[in-house]
Design a protein around this motif. Structure first.
Motif, PDB file in Angstrom:
ATOM      1  N   CYS A 123      89.741  16.580  59.953  1.00  0.00           N
ATOM      2  CA  CYS A 123      89.067  17.702  59.310  1.00  0.00           C
ATOM      3  C   CYS A 123      87.627  17.290  59.021  1.00  0.00           C
ATOM      4  CB  CYS A 123      89.780  18.093  58.020  1.00  0.00           C
ATOM      5  SG  CYS A 123      89.012  19.494  57.188  1.00  0.00           S
ATOM      6  N   ASN A 180      92.385  25.978  61.155  1.00  0.00           N
ATOM      7  CA  ASN A 180      91.993  25.577  59.810  1.00  0.00           C
ATOM      8  C   ASN A 180      92.769  26.373  58.760  1.00  0.00           C
ATOM      9  OD1 ASN A 180      90.773  28.103  59.766  1.00  0.00           O
ATOM     10  ND2 ASN A 180      88.686  27.341  59.602  1.00  0.00           N
ATOM     11  N   GLN A 196      82.546  26.455  62.203  1.00  0.00           N
ATOM     12  CA  GLN A 196      83.227  25.163  62.136  1.00  0.00           C
ATOM     13  C   GLN A 196      82.473  24.154  63.001  1.00  0.00           C
ATOM     14  OE1 GLN A 196      87.540  24.799  62.476  1.00  0.00           O
ATOM     15  NE2 GLN A 196      87.731  27.033  62.440  1.00  0.00           N
TER      16      GLN A 196
END
Length: 278
Positions: free
Chosen positions: A108, A141, A154
């Motif tokens: 992430c 996500n 993103q």
């Protein structure tokens, strides 16, 4: 009559395939007895699907998915010995050049979502640990979007990564808890689902491609057991053996050990690879 016209096909396989498809299509027309208008609407539906296809979107694959055909093709081509992990659909959002990371890396990149650790072991069907297994993982996500769907929002390669198992066959990485999401429903397939009274949602999951020379490539998911769409996946991709356990860990010492500041989700899931048939 149509099949007989195909006697000079370039291969026996092509002749066989077209014979079956033609026969089944004719059977469907005889059973349904469509009007000329209905048949024209069917042709226009397929035309619209073709118009929706481009380098980023494949509406025909989407149609195959929602009709359960993709999973059926996968089942036909993924017969494995007892105990081997099960395949499921690849999905349209895999990226082939995801970065390779050291074990434990956090995939992430924007620090958004509920922290999660995913770990497990890769073995053969006899329980022997497999070293050097490539684990290609990707996920949506916490809002239900993949990085390629949100260019400029993103980071590139967010929630994607490649890992390789050590001698003990173990893997682990950090990520965020995924969320259910809608398949693209702004085209003819979405319209069809709506007219059929079906929703377009997929339950929360992580994607995997697990591979090693000498073994069948495993393309699969692991699913969140608490997701409300678990038993009505729009593409029929859920299998009982792919439902994981998501355990909330609220222990400061454990959080510190895995590099988090607060509570996190712990997911343990093992994979078993089948030997490749020669």
């Amino acid at each position: 009559m149509v099949a007989a016209r195909n006697k000079n096909a370039e291969s026996e396989r092509l002749k066989e395939v077209m014979e079956v498809i033609t026969r089944k299509l004719h059977e469907a027309v005889k059973e349904i007895e469509p009007t000329q208008q209905e048949w024209f609407e069917a042709i226009m539906f397929l035309t619209k699907i073709g118009h929706m296809c481009d380098d980023w979107r494949q509406e025909f694959i989407l149609l195959s998915d929602v009709l359960g055909v993709s999973m059926l093709v996968d089942a036909v081509n993924s017969r494995r010995p007892s105990g081997a992990s099960e395949n499921t659909v690849l999905g349209p959002f895999h990226v082939g050049d995801a970065p390779e990371y050291a074990m434990g890396h956090n995939i992430c990149l924007d620090q958004k979502g509920e922290d999660m650790v995913v770990r497990g072991r890769v073995t053969d069907v006899d329980g022997n640990a497999l070293e050097g297994v490539k684990i290609d993982v990707w996920q949506a996500n916490d809002e239900g979007f993949y990085d390629v769907q949100q260019k400029g929002i993103q980071p590139d390669f967010n929630l994607r990564g490649v890992f390789r198992t050590g001698p003990d066959g173990r893997y682990w990485f950090r990520a965020v808890r995924p969320k259910h999401y809608s398949i693209p429903d702004d085209g003819p397939v979405g319209d069809l689902l709506n007219r059929l009274g079906r929703h377009p949602f997929r339950p929360a999951h992580l994607h995997y491609i697990v591979s090693k020379d000498g073994y069948d490539v495993l393309t699969t998911h692991i699913f969140d057991p608490e997701d409300k769409y678990l038993h009505s996946d729009s593409v029929f991709g859920v299998k009982e053996g792919l439902i994981a356990e998501f355990n909330c860990i609220d222990d400061p010492a454990s959080s510190e050990q895995v590099g988090f500041d607060g509570p996190y989700w712990d997911v343990e899931f093992d994979f078993v690879l089948a030997p490749k048939e020669v």
